[in-house]
Design an enzyme around this catalytic site. Structure first.
Site, PDB file in Angstrom:
ATOM      1  N   GLU A 226      -9.606  -4.728   4.394  1.00 24.52           N
ATOM      2  CA  GLU A 226      -9.266  -3.604   3.526  1.00 24.52           C
ATOM      3  C   GLU A 226      -8.086  -3.957   2.632  1.00 24.52           C
ATOM      4  O   GLU A 226      -8.085  -3.647   1.439  1.00 24.52           O
ATOM      5  CB  GLU A 226      -8.947  -2.358   4.370  1.00 24.52           C
TER       6      GLU A 226
ATOM      7  N   TYR B 269       1.617  -5.996  12.951  1.00 25.05           N
ATOM      8  CA  TYR B 269       0.484  -5.285  12.346  1.00 25.05           C
ATOM      9  C   TYR B 269      -0.433  -4.718  13.421  1.00 25.05           C
ATOM     10  O   TYR B 269      -0.817  -5.419  14.361  1.00 25.05           O
ATOM     11  CB  TYR B 269      -0.292  -6.228  11.425  1.00 25.05           C
TER      12      TYR B 269
ATOM     13  N   GLU C 227       0.797  -1.228   0.000  1.00 28.82           N
ATOM     14  CA  GLU C 227       0.000   0.000   0.000  1.00 28.82           C
ATOM     15  C   GLU C 227       0.831   1.281   0.000  1.00 28.82           C
ATOM     16  O   GLU C 227       0.464   2.261  -0.648  1.00 28.82           O
ATOM     17  CB  GLU C 227      -0.923   0.078   1.237  1.00 28.82           C
TER      18      GLU C 227
ATOM     19  N   HIS D 172      -4.303 -13.858  13.876  1.00 30.40           N
ATOM     20  CA  HIS D 172      -3.473 -12.666  13.995  1.00 30.40           C
ATOM     21  C   HIS D 172      -2.778 -12.681  15.350  1.00 30.40           C
ATOM     22  O   HIS D 172      -3.096 -13.459  16.235  1.00 30.40           O
ATOM     23  CB  HIS D 172      -4.332 -11.410  13.885  1.00 30.40           C
TER      24      HIS D 172
ATOM     25  N   ASP E  53      -2.065  -5.225   3.224  1.00 31.09           N
ATOM     26  CA  ASP E  53      -2.242  -5.544   4.644  1.00 31.09           C
ATOM     27  C   ASP E  53      -3.124  -6.773   4.870  1.00 31.09           C
ATOM     28  O   ASP E  53      -4.026  -7.061   4.079  1.00 31.09           O
ATOM     29  CB  ASP E  53      -2.851  -4.351   5.386  1.00 31.09           C
TER      30      ASP E  53
ATOM     31  N   ASP F 243      -5.818  -7.729   6.301  1.00 34.77           N
ATOM     32  CA  ASP F 243      -7.180  -7.550   6.813  1.00 34.77           C
ATOM     33  C   ASP F 243      -8.121  -7.374   5.625  1.00 34.77           C
ATOM     34  O   ASP F 243      -7.718  -7.485   4.465  1.00 34.77           O
ATOM     35  CB  ASP F 243      -7.263  -6.362   7.772  1.00 34.77           C
TER      36      ASP F 243
ATOM     37  N   ARG G  18      -3.537  -3.397  13.271  1.00 37.35           N
ATOM     38  CA  ARG G  18      -5.003  -3.532  13.200  1.00 37.35           C
ATOM     39  C   ARG G  18      -5.363  -4.975  13.526  1.00 37.35           C
ATOM     40  O   ARG G  18      -5.389  -5.836  12.650  1.00 37.35           O
ATOM     41  CB  ARG G  18      -5.520  -3.122  11.830  1.00 37.35           C
TER      42      ARG G  18
END
Length: 810
Positions: A86, A307, A9, A354, A82, A84, A309
């Site tokens: 998104e 990470y 990203e 995670h 990432d 997740d 999130r």
């Protein structure tokens, strides 16, 4: 030599990973999302199975083009966004765009995921690629569609019924409800008086306090003593019964152990960073992103944390082993428990695959990396490091003592003490709390024996009043959102930012205070759309979206079920009159001079107070004044309202001789110069603004007017302006829309004057018995062609305005 293209990203992340992968790989950044829904009505079409219309994000077009060029020279594409929903969606959107360009033929597309940016994690991900997860993409699309459908339908309703420029969101609105309901609780709160009594006891020169727990043979509760008279009578009774001595009736000694908190999740990181560091959620996540993506340390770019999130509190076995080694080295073998600690998330939707937010290597001590970090990065890294290390340390051990001291046979006091004997994890980290910790921690008592007598120094009564519940801070709001299962931790920062950007809430000190607009929007939504701001409904919808991400539910039927009940309700409320939709007027009192009622309400330009009404029998027009930023509709007093009408400040004269004064009117604060007006900006204070600033605003307004002018008519003062909703004619006082098929350059000064006269006549009320005469005069005021065109365009113009809808925001 084969070349592989890797997409992430951000450029910082790309730079770090490029160093790990070497020359056989080219790493480029997509700069976040590459596609989004088209920003207009119809982007999600319920009539076509909720088909979603996407478009390339303009600012990222050049980055997508760079990726496309690089892909032509590559043998394989790795999507490393990432880990997740998104991130999964970004990978899917990018692959769809590249597929449309015909660039993926005969080229493998692999999705790789890692939870920390370290060489070992990245290489392990390359060794275990997978396909883009359709379930995660569908869950993200469903969430985006729901947010869009709510925003594009509720927001226009708010524009019409409350005030232009407002917005409603699927998760934003329940969060606003929390803040507003807390404010209502505070307003409704009635303080209650109560008294406590404490005895000061002395054992051989060692003084300590004990609180009253029994009076006249009855247990003392919070409201047992509710007045000064009762407190005085109690003190006298206690002193008389004690006769200067307190007898030790019992001594209870225990050892209390306290466990460390688990490592950080996104939510708890935001909460602690707010409490300990004063960081907003946005600041916390921005800084954590920088630590995750990589920081240059002694010439090497290193990702310092995993990470950020995540809703998991688990740690990898290798990480735990390393943390235990660090604890032994830094704090001694005694601080390392016999067995590692394992934590499990309480959240039913936590993704245990995670990890918690942790340092990528606990061996990197905060003091060692601090010289390479910004102040914010250093503070946040230290917070994460300490919490992670502490979670694997031994318990803290306290020796506690509770002693009962009697004054005669009917009265008793209780003294508590607590002494930290083994700090354990507390040597590294202690949690912050919204409410203070136990006051008895580290409060020592002298050695006490049952049966011994102590000297009573005095008995002191103390007055108290109950307090209302506190307003939400960022930390307590995030905690409550998580408890209600509203939204997801990764969205909390944007929820809070949106509430502030829309001026639904203000941050006063550390606490959120809802504005008048926020309170009224919340009232409108709870009155007319209660189900959709209901905490249980919102949480249930989040559960459904999580089920989609796990492949347990289909996303289109989920949207259909929501839309089936939501759309008819929106249509029904659209027909409400504003006065039926919003009950925002509050009667303040009566103007002592005119005897007319004074009310406070929300208008199109903000909250204002009004003296009189348009229906006054004397025919006098009502007077208006806007509220100051610090004032509220529901709390402003008669005197405060009257003071608003005494506000005009004369600042001096312009070079042309016009006098300048500033005031607050119905449409907000303004400056008058001669017969002209200019609005003050949000940061301009009526009470402190000076003449040079007003001159600057006048010049800005003139420049903006000149820039928007399409045509002028000599020195008549009439001009045609390019407006937000089309061209219009004005002479500074009157205003008329220019018919859409008329070109400005073709309009004559006589036509322009006629349009203005027609618009002015249309605003005047028609007297009884003069309807035909007025209509005739009005008909003669403008050329027939222009009149017919204006009439023909009237209905379509209304329809076009109704179709304009805002972008959805959460």
């Amino acid at each position: 030599m084969s070349k592989n293209l890797v997409i992430v990203e951000s450029p910082a992340k790309a730079k770090t990973i490029q160093k790990y992968l070497g020359p056989d790989f080219e790493v480029l950044a997509s700069y976040g999302h590459v596609r989004d829904l088209v920003p207009k009505d119809g982007a999600v079409d319920p009539t076509r199975g909720f088909e979603m219309k996407y478009e390339l994000i303009d600012k990222n077009e050049k980055h997508v083009n760079a990726i496309a060029r690089a892909l032509k020279q590559a043998d394989a594409l790795y999507l490393a966004t990432d880990p997740d929903r998104e991130g999964e969606a970004i990978s899917w959107h990018l692959s769809e765009l590249l597929k449309d360009k015909g660039l993926l033929k005969n080229k493998p597309v692999r999705r790789i995921v890692f939870h920390e940016i370290t060489k070992a994690a990245v290489q392990d991900a390359l060794a275990h690629p997978r396909e883009v997860a359709a379930d995660l993409v569908n869950a993200q699309q469903a969430r985006r569609a729901l947010d869009y459908l709510v925003g594009f339908n509720l927001s226009p309703l708010l524009w019409r019924k409350v005030q232009p420029g407002l917005s409603a969101g699927r998760v934003q609105s329940p969060a606003l409800r929390l803040i507003c309901e807390r404010e209502e609780e505070i307003k409704a709160f009635i303080a209650r008086e109560y008294w406590t009594l404490s005895a000061r006891a002395d054992k051989q020169g060692s003084l300590f306090l004990a609180r009253l727990v029994e009076l006249h043979g009855k247990k003392v509760e919070q409201f047992s003593i509710t007045s000064g008279e009762q407190a005085t009578a109690a003190r006298l009774a206690l002193e008389a019964a004690a006769r200067g001595q307190l007898k030790v009736a019992s001594v209870d000694k225990k050892q209390r152990r306290r466990n460390p908190s688990p490592p950080f999740t996104t939510s708890t990181l935001q909460q602690e960073a707010n409490r300990k560091l004063g960081f907003t959620s946005t600041r916390t996540m921005r800084t954590a992103q920088q630590l995750y993506e990589g920081v240059d340390i002694a010439g090497e770019t290193i990702g310092l944390i995993s990470y950020m999130r995540t809703d998991s509190v688990s740690l990898a076995q290798e990480a735990i082993a390393e943390i235990r080694r660090v604890i032994g080295n830094q704090y001694g073998a005694k601080a390392v428990p016999e067995e590692p600690r394992y934590y499990k998330s309480k959240s039913k939707n936590a993704q245990e695959a995670h990890e918690a937010v942790r340092p990528t290597s606990a061996m990197r001590l905060p003091v060692q990396v601090a010289p390479y970090l910004t102040p914010d990065q250093a503070k946040l890294y230290e917070l994460i490091w300490k919490r992670t290390v502490a979670c694997q340390m031994t318990q803290a051990v306290f020796d506690t003592v509770a002693a009962e001291l009697r004054a005669g046979s009917e009265h008793a006091f209780k003294a508590n003490g607590s002494v930290l004997v083994e700090p354990g994890f507390i040597a590294v980290y202690t949690d912050s709390k919204d409410t203070p910790d136990d006051e008895d921690d580290d409060k020592r008592l002298p050695p006490l024996e049952v049966g011994e007598s102590l000297r009573l120094v005095d008995v002191t009564p103390e007055q108290h009043f109950t307090e209302p519940p506190p307003r939400y801070t960022e930390a307590s709001l995030v905690k409550t959102l998580e408890e209600y299962d509203i939204g997801r931790p990764s969205t909390y920062a944007s929820i809070i930012s949106t509430l502030q950007a829309r001026e639904y809430v203000r941050l006063e000190g550390k606490a959120f205070n809802p504005t008048d607009v926020g309170m009224i929007v919340n009232r409108f939504l709870t009155d007319h759309f209660n189900r959709y701001v209901d905490y249980g409904f919102t949480a249930g919808l989040e559960d459904d979206l999580d089920a989609v991400s796990r492949g347990e539910k289909e996303w289109v039927p989920l949207l259909a079920e929501f839309w089936k009940s939501f759309k008819p309700q929106v249509d029904e409320k659209m027909e409400l009159k504003r006065q039926d939709a919003v009950s925002d007027a509050r009667v303040i009192g009566v103007d002592p001079v005119s005897g007319k009622p004074m009310t406070a309400r929300l208008g199109r330009y903000g909250p204002f107070v009004q003296i009189g009404s348009k229906d006054d029998p004397d025919g006098e027009k009502p007077r208006f004044a806007s509220l100051k930023a610090s004032q509220r509709i529901d709390t402003i007093t008669v005197q405060e309202a009257l003071d608003l009408f005494k506000l005009p400040r004369k600042l001096g004269h312009l070079p042309n001789g016009d006098e300048v004064e500033v005031n607050i009117g119905r449409f907000g604060p303004y400056a008058r110069h001669g017969k002209n007006f200019v609005s003050l900006k949000k940061d301009d204070d009526v009470m402190t603004i000076e003449l040079p600033r007003v001159i600057e605003l006048i010049e800005q307004k003139a420049a903006a007017l000149d820039a928007a002018t399409l045509k002028t008519f000599g020195d008549t003062g009439i001009r045609i302006i390019k407006g937000r909703f089309g061209a219009y004619i004005t002479d500074g006082t009157r205003k008329a829309n220019l018919p859409k098929k008329r070109e400005p350059e073709d309009v004559t000064v006589f036509e322009a004057e006629a349009y203005l006269a027609e618009a002015e006549a249309a605003k005047k009320p028609v007297k009884k018995g003069a309807k035909g005469k007025a209509a005739k005069a009005e008909g003669e005021a403008a050329p027939k062609a222009a009149t017919k065109k204006a009439a023909a365009k009237k209905a379509p113009a209304k329809k076009a305005a109704a179709k304009r809808k805002p972008a959805s925001k959460k």
